[in-house]
Design a protein around this motif. Structure first.
Motif, short mmCIF file in Angstrom:
data_model
loop_
_atom_site.label_atom_id
_atom_site.label_comp_id
_atom_site.label_asym_id
_atom_site.label_seq_id
_atom_site.Cartn_x
_atom_site.Cartn_y
_atom_site.Cartn_z
N ILE A 143 -61.72 -9.65 19.25
CA ILE A 143 -61.73 -10.08 20.65
C ILE A 143 -62.20 -11.53 20.76
O ILE A 143 -61.61 -12.34 21.48
N LEU A 144 -63.25 -11.89 20.03
CA LEU A 144 -63.76 -13.26 20.06
C LEU A 144 -62.73 -14.24 19.51
O LEU A 144 -62.59 -15.36 20.02
N THR A 145 -62.00 -13.83 18.48
CA THR A 145 -60.96 -14.69 17.91
C THR A 145 -59.88 -14.97 18.94
O THR A 145 -59.42 -16.11 19.09
N PHE A 146 -59.48 -13.92 19.68
CA PHE A 146 -58.45 -14.10 20.71
C PHE A 146 -58.92 -15.09 21.78
O PHE A 146 -58.17 -16.01 22.15
N PHE A 147 -60.13 -14.91 22.29
CA PHE A 147 -60.63 -15.83 23.33
C PHE A 147 -60.82 -17.24 22.79
O PHE A 147 -60.55 -18.22 23.49
N SER A 148 -61.27 -17.35 21.55
CA SER A 148 -61.44 -18.67 20.93
C SER A 148 -60.09 -19.37 20.82
O SER A 148 -59.96 -20.55 21.18
N LEU A 149 -59.08 -18.66 20.33
CA LEU A 149 -57.75 -19.24 20.22
C LEU A 149 -57.23 -19.67 21.59
O LEU A 149 -56.69 -20.78 21.74
N LEU A 184 -44.68 -27.54 18.09
CA LEU A 184 -44.34 -26.37 17.28
C LEU A 184 -45.61 -25.70 16.76
O LEU A 184 -45.72 -24.47 16.76
N VAL A 185 -46.56 -26.51 16.32
CA VAL A 185 -47.83 -25.96 15.84
C VAL A 185 -48.51 -25.14 16.93
O VAL A 185 -48.97 -24.01 16.70
N LEU A 186 -48.58 -25.69 18.13
CA LEU A 186 -49.22 -24.98 19.24
C LEU A 186 -48.42 -23.73 19.61
O LEU A 186 -49.01 -22.70 19.96
N GLY A 187 -47.10 -23.81 19.52
CA GLY A 187 -46.28 -22.63 19.78
C GLY A 187 -46.54 -21.53 18.77
O GLY A 187 -46.62 -20.33 19.13
N VAL A 188 -46.69 -21.90 17.51
CA VAL A 188 -47.02 -20.93 16.46
C VAL A 188 -48.37 -20.27 16.74
O VAL A 188 -48.53 -19.05 16.59
N MET A 189 -49.33 -21.08 17.18
CA MET A 189 -50.66 -20.53 17.45
C MET A 189 -50.66 -19.64 18.69
O MET A 189 -51.43 -18.68 18.78
N ILE A 190 -49.81 -19.94 19.67
CA ILE A 190 -49.67 -19.06 20.83
C ILE A 190 -49.10 -17.70 20.39
O ILE A 190 -49.57 -16.64 20.82
N PHE A 191 -48.10 -17.75 19.51
CA PHE A 191 -47.54 -16.52 18.95
C PHE A 191 -48.63 -15.73 18.23
O PHE A 191 -48.73 -14.51 18.37
N LEU A 192 -49.47 -16.43 17.46
CA LEU A 192 -50.56 -15.76 16.75
C LEU A 192 -51.56 -15.16 17.73
O LEU A 192 -52.07 -14.05 17.51
N SER A 193 -51.84 -15.87 18.82
CA SER A 193 -52.78 -15.36 19.82
C SER A 193 -52.28 -14.06 20.44
O SER A 193 -53.06 -13.13 20.67
N ILE A 194 -50.98 -14.00 20.72
CA ILE A 194 -50.41 -12.80 21.32
C ILE A 194 -50.55 -11.60 20.39
O ILE A 194 -50.94 -10.50 20.81
N ILE A 221 -46.29 -15.38 8.87
CA ILE A 221 -45.19 -16.16 9.46
C ILE A 221 -45.66 -17.57 9.82
O ILE A 221 -44.98 -18.57 9.55
N SER A 222 -46.85 -17.65 10.42
CA SER A 222 -47.40 -18.95 10.82
C SER A 222 -47.63 -19.83 9.61
O SER A 222 -47.35 -21.04 9.63
#
Length: 373
Positions: A143-149, A184-194, A221-222
């Motif tokens: 949960i903390l990782t998700f909010f941090s991201l 693209l980097v930020l898009g990859v991290m958004i995908f990871l956050s989801i 994938i990231s």
């Protein structure tokens, strides 16, 4: 120790090896050195996290439970590393300040926890797993990782937005400094956050623990995307990017505060002196030719003409191409030749800009022009 020769084992080990290798290459890159080191640490953190997946699919955990709680989990570093990577690229920073280290305190605390657990007996770690980690801290970490991201990604996107507004008012050609790679980097991290949120919900609401969680697949994938493209980022310093004077606009003022003579002079100088023919023209160099402060020139272009500096310059380039299409040049020059002679420096940029200002592709516009004649 018996490790099965299976596709999951091969793929996971290959991802880990590629991630570590790419991290080493990026760490010693001279171009955008600080930014690449942040990205190197991010790839390393991804690779270390995937070691947990490798231990699962290779049955190492089942063969030796002492491998549990190795200090390989640095998910709380994902967000800060992406944020400082964004800062280093967009602001041209060359060193890490001591203040930045405070963002990694949660990572250090988590590292301390796993180092402490590794120093304890197997019985202590087993009890900790069943009584503390599985019911509480494991879910809290997700949960903390998700909010941090989420927090750091929002901050990173704001930084990128300001940067892109800045370059549009400071450069007349931005194809190599627009940082599409960073998007693209930020898009990859958004995908990871989801996917991280999905894992957190599965554990929190349904108490579901899949053998291969979604976040591990997303990290794999990231890692492939980032490792494959990170070395292609252009060296911004060599492109003339200057981060020292980022404030190219004066505070907003009314139209009455603008000097109509200066506004007229700006347009006259650009048209008659043909500064737009220089594909590397910048606001700073143009202002230097006019012997005026760059912020004052920017204010008159932005507020007096209602356009950014790059659009102001490109409209003259487009007009120059249109004139060439209607002159004898069309018999001796290709469309690309006309574009290069008019201040554009690439075919893709020319096609995009020309259509933006005319509503037609260069070839369609030229065909219509020929039919008229």
């Amino acid at each position: 120790m018996d490790i099965p020769f299976s596709l999951p084992v091969i793929l996971t080990s290959a991802l880990i090896s590629q991630g570590i290798f790419a991290a080493i290459l990026l760490f010693f890159q001279r171009n955008n050195s600080l930014a690449n080191r942040y990205l190197a640490f991010l790839l390393l953190a991804f690779s270390l996290w995937l070691i947990d997946s490798f231990f699962r699919v290779s049955t190492i955990y089942e063969q030796n439970a002492n491998y549990y709680f190795l200090p390989i989990y640095y998910s709380l570093a994902f967000g800060p590393l992406v944020y400082f990577y964004t800062q280093a690229l967009t602001k041209g920073k060359r060193s890490l300040s001591a203040r930045n280290l405070g963002h990694f305190i949660p990572v250090i605390l988590l590292l301390g926890l796993y180092v402490f657990l590794q120093s304890q007996s197997y019985e202590f770690r087993r009890d900790f797993w069943f009584e503390v980690h599985r019911p509480f801290t494991f879910r809290v970490e997700f949960i903390l990782t998700f909010f941090s991201l989420g927090i750091y990604l929002v901050a990173s996107m704001r930084v990128l937005k300001k940067y892109q507004a800045y370059i549009r008012n400071a450069f007349s050609e931005i194809s190599r400094i627009n940082l599409y790679w960073l998007r693209l980097v930020l898009g990859v991290m958004i995908f990871l956050s989801i996917t991280w949120l999905l894992d957190a919900l599965l554990r929190e609401v349904w108490v579901y623990y899949p053998k291969q969680n979604f976040s591990s697949i997303a990290i794999g994938i990231s890692l492939l995307v980032l490792a494959g493209g990170a070395l292609l980022q252009s060296p911004l310093k060599e492109l003339g990017f200057n981060s020292e004077d980022r404030d190219t606009q004066l505070p907003k003022s009314s139209q009455q505060d603008l000097d109509p003579l200066l506004l007229e002079r700006i347009q006259w100088e650009m048209k008659e002196r043909k500064y737009y023919l220089n594909p590397r023209l910048t606001l700073e160099s143009f202002a230097r030719e006019l012997k005026e402060p760059s912020r004052l020139i920017s204010q008159h272009i932005n507020q007096g003409l209602g356009v950014s500096f790059i659009d102001f310059v490109n409209q003259f380039r487009v007009e120059a191409v249109k004139q060439r299409m209607e002159s004898e040049d069309r018999q001796t020059l290709t469309l690309l030749g006309m574009a290069l002679e008019s201040g554009f420096n690439s075919k893709s940029t020319f096609n995009r800009i020309f259509k933006k200002f005319t509503g037609k592709s260069p070839s369609a516009y030229m065909k219509r022009s020929q039919n008229k004649n």
